[in-house]
Design a protein around this motif. Sequence first.
Motif, mmCIF file in Angstrom:
data_model
loop_
_atom_site.group_PDB
_atom_site.id
_atom_site.type_symbol
_atom_site.label_atom_id
_atom_site.label_comp_id
_atom_site.label_asym_id
_atom_site.label_seq_id
_atom_site.Cartn_x
_atom_site.Cartn_y
_atom_site.Cartn_z
ATOM 1 N N THR A 144 36.880 28.201 43.901
ATOM 2 C CA THR A 144 35.193 28.068 44.813
ATOM 3 C C THR A 144 34.930 28.099 46.063
ATOM 4 O O THR A 144 34.221 29.023 46.021
ATOM 5 C CB THR A 144 35.260 26.292 44.557
ATOM 6 O OG1 THR A 144 35.067 26.040 42.967
ATOM 7 C CG2 THR A 144 33.829 26.230 44.656
ATOM 8 N N TYR A 145 35.966 28.211 46.865
ATOM 9 C CA TYR A 145 35.800 28.400 48.550
ATOM 10 C C TYR A 145 35.346 30.028 49.055
ATOM 11 O O TYR A 145 34.704 30.892 48.967
ATOM 12 C CB TYR A 145 36.594 28.067 49.070
ATOM 13 C CG TYR A 145 36.216 27.939 50.779
ATOM 14 C CD1 TYR A 145 35.491 27.719 50.997
ATOM 15 C CD2 TYR A 145 37.135 28.835 51.494
ATOM 16 C CE1 TYR A 145 34.666 28.195 52.484
ATOM 17 C CE2 TYR A 145 36.593 29.091 52.905
ATOM 18 C CZ TYR A 145 35.354 28.370 53.059
ATOM 19 O OH TYR A 145 36.010 29.142 54.850
ATOM 20 N N SER A 177 31.520 34.902 40.764
ATOM 21 C CA SER A 177 31.267 33.440 40.011
ATOM 22 C C SER A 177 31.705 33.570 38.482
ATOM 23 O O SER A 177 32.690 32.498 38.249
ATOM 24 C CB SER A 177 30.232 32.550 39.947
ATOM 25 O OG SER A 177 28.939 34.289 38.914
ATOM 26 N N LEU A 214 28.043 21.365 39.537
ATOM 27 C CA LEU A 214 28.975 22.219 40.303
ATOM 28 C C LEU A 214 28.959 23.841 39.065
ATOM 29 O O LEU A 214 28.391 24.772 39.091
ATOM 30 C CB LEU A 214 30.653 22.254 40.467
ATOM 31 C CG LEU A 214 31.295 23.482 40.583
ATOM 32 C CD1 LEU A 214 30.449 24.361 41.943
ATOM 33 C CD2 LEU A 214 32.498 22.313 40.928
ATOM 34 N N ASN A 270 18.407 18.065 44.216
ATOM 35 C CA ASN A 270 20.209 18.215 44.155
ATOM 36 C C ASN A 270 20.572 16.911 44.631
ATOM 37 O O ASN A 270 21.474 15.989 45.471
ATOM 38 C CB ASN A 270 21.083 19.227 45.426
ATOM 39 C CG ASN A 270 21.239 20.414 44.030
ATOM 40 O OD1 ASN A 270 21.672 20.151 42.750
ATOM 41 N ND2 ASN A 270 21.648 21.614 44.651
ATOM 42 N N THR A 287 25.882 25.550 38.418
ATOM 43 C CA THR A 287 25.689 26.415 39.774
ATOM 44 C C THR A 287 25.975 27.660 39.720
ATOM 45 O O THR A 287 25.880 28.706 40.370
ATOM 46 C CB THR A 287 26.023 25.996 41.284
ATOM 47 O OG1 THR A 287 25.226 24.313 41.468
ATOM 48 C CG2 THR A 287 25.830 26.373 42.365
ATOM 49 N N PHE A 291 26.338 25.595 50.069
ATOM 50 C CA PHE A 291 27.731 26.508 48.523
ATOM 51 C C PHE A 291 28.706 27.144 49.211
ATOM 52 O O PHE A 291 27.727 27.791 49.583
ATOM 53 C CB PHE A 291 26.540 26.830 47.719
ATOM 54 C CG PHE A 291 27.386 27.071 46.403
ATOM 55 C CD1 PHE A 291 28.181 25.594 45.500
ATOM 56 C CD2 PHE A 291 27.861 28.058 46.283
ATOM 57 C CE1 PHE A 291 28.730 26.116 44.449
ATOM 58 C CE2 PHE A 291 28.462 28.534 44.966
ATOM 59 C CZ PHE A 291 28.941 28.049 44.425
ATOM 60 N N PRO A 292 29.942 27.609 48.622
ATOM 61 C CA PRO A 292 30.827 26.592 48.309
ATOM 62 C C PRO A 292 31.789 25.684 48.754
ATOM 63 O O PRO A 292 32.043 25.014 47.991
ATOM 64 C CB PRO A 292 31.198 27.597 47.352
ATOM 65 C CG PRO A 292 31.859 28.278 48.360
ATOM 66 C CD PRO A 292 30.481 28.673 49.354
ATOM 67 N N SER A 332 33.471 31.929 44.758
ATOM 68 C CA SER A 332 32.611 32.034 44.101
ATOM 69 C C SER A 332 31.068 32.034 44.170
ATOM 70 O O SER A 332 30.357 32.864 43.539
ATOM 71 C CB SER A 332 32.131 30.211 43.931
ATOM 72 O OG SER A 332 32.029 29.840 45.277
ATOM 73 N N GLU A 333 30.679 33.038 45.477
ATOM 74 C CA GLU A 333 29.682 33.560 46.223
ATOM 75 C C GLU A 333 29.488 35.156 45.450
ATOM 76 O O GLU A 333 28.322 35.597 44.944
ATOM 77 C CB GLU A 333 29.278 34.090 47.492
ATOM 78 C CG GLU A 333 29.401 32.223 48.251
ATOM 79 C CD GLU A 333 28.482 32.311 49.896
ATOM 80 O OE1 GLU A 333 28.154 31.858 49.543
ATOM 81 O OE2 GLU A 333 29.510 32.335 50.281
ATOM 82 N N ASN A 393 30.753 22.632 50.126
ATOM 83 C CA ASN A 393 30.200 21.309 49.724
ATOM 84 C C ASN A 393 31.491 21.107 48.774
ATOM 85 O O ASN A 393 31.885 19.879 48.540
ATOM 86 C CB ASN A 393 28.651 20.878 49.112
ATOM 87 C CG ASN A 393 28.290 21.816 48.681
ATOM 88 O OD1 ASN A 393 28.766 23.268 48.204
ATOM 89 N ND2 ASN A 393 26.928 21.783 48.532
ATOM 90 N N TYR A 394 31.617 21.799 47.890
ATOM 91 C CA TYR A 394 31.993 21.439 46.572
ATOM 92 C C TYR A 394 33.632 21.758 47.068
ATOM 93 O O TYR A 394 34.553 21.283 46.498
ATOM 94 C CB TYR A 394 32.225 23.084 44.963
ATOM 95 C CG TYR A 394 31.127 21.756 44.611
ATOM 96 C CD1 TYR A 394 30.317 20.861 44.051
ATOM 97 C CD2 TYR A 394 29.439 22.534 44.428
ATOM 98 C CE1 TYR A 394 29.339 20.150 43.322
ATOM 99 C CE2 TYR A 394 28.411 22.150 44.276
ATOM 100 C CZ TYR A 394 28.164 21.424 43.274
ATOM 101 O OH TYR A 394 27.069 20.765 43.051
#
Length: 413
Positions: free
Chosen positions: A96-97, A104, A35, A262, A38, A174-175, A100-101, A177-178
């Motif tokens: 993160t959701y 970051s 994570l 991954n 990334t 992503f994001p 992050s895109e 998944n995390y």
Amino acid sequence: MSTNEKRSMFAFIWHGFFLALTMAMLDLNTVFPTLINTLSTNKFIFGALYSIMLGTPLIFNILFSHYLSSKPFKKKYLLLGMYIRSLSFLGMGLFTYLLSEQYSNIVLYSFFVFVFLFSVSAGFAGLSYSDLVAKTIKDSRRTRLFSMKQFSGSLASLFGGFIIARIFALGIAFPLNYTLSLVIGFIGLIIASAGFYFMHEPPSEAMKQRPSLVAYIRNIPNILRKDSSFRYYIIVENLSSFSVMILPFYIVYAKEVITVDNSFIGVYLIVQISGTIFSNIIWGIIGERFNAKTIVRFCILLGVLNPILAITLGQFGAYPFAVVFFIMGFMISGRRIGFEPTLLDITPHEQRMEYLGIRGTLNIAIIILPLVGALLIETIGYIVAFSTVSVVMMIAFFLLAKVSDKQVEAYCQ
């Protein structure tokens, strides 16, 4: 076994199961490193976060132990710590959701805050947890408790590993998944706390008159000077932290040197957890026939072996390298089952909280070693860094002989 002791056993095993499920969602050796990688390829950022994650609970332990030493009941402090940790998971998931895109860097900065809160509360909860174990479970059954807790936790981790593997195998972008893994961790910690509501907590042997913090700290050299067994325990635990330092870099090594994709994150996590489960059988036999210190001895030997295996098996591709994670499972469970009971075995009852605080605060190596590991790898490469860990672990193995197998008398103010 009394009814109260059975309830305590249930509470600790219940907690261990759901805590393990939670931590699989942010596994420090697979999920968390990928994570951070990334969000940023800077190894020092991960090293700093890992230092905070592992070291912050220890820095504050002497302060926490001083405060808790006069408190006859510790369960409420354990629960408080658990709830703060769960909110930290939720915070990391939301940031993160949502950010992050596009931002970051903001997510990375927020992680420093959330990881700090997660770690501080872990230190507060950890001291309370150890005190509860010591006063609700008889000495002769503690190794069994830790083995049972580790076994149930390993099953939960395996289940969590399959969840992680499924999340990544489905190709969830992503994001999200995390974020899913972090939210599951948040829920798991809330559930983990439920078992302690059924535990009956007897009062601790609190200090009759709590000394000032200055006097409390000044007594540390006196204890270390007189109690050589405890002193060597501190040294061995610090040296053995070198094997912990290198754990999160195995997956980074696999991605950068072996160039795994991954999809192997879930595979390696499941292999690591399988090693943890299988090792519980071995550690249980060793603990019953010998003692917790013997478990620590074998665990340190594995710490000597695994870096060498990583260097060797890395030449043969992604699948043979899975052996490194299998042995990692042995080491992780061995540390959890062996070190804590060994410390409780040599700790005087009336100074238990003080000893736990000293042990935590003086376990300073684990604070700086993740950064040292990142520096070593960046400057001299993986092979020299891994080899250095093996040498240090061998030194720890020989020094362990100086740690006593039984409790010492109290060293008073």
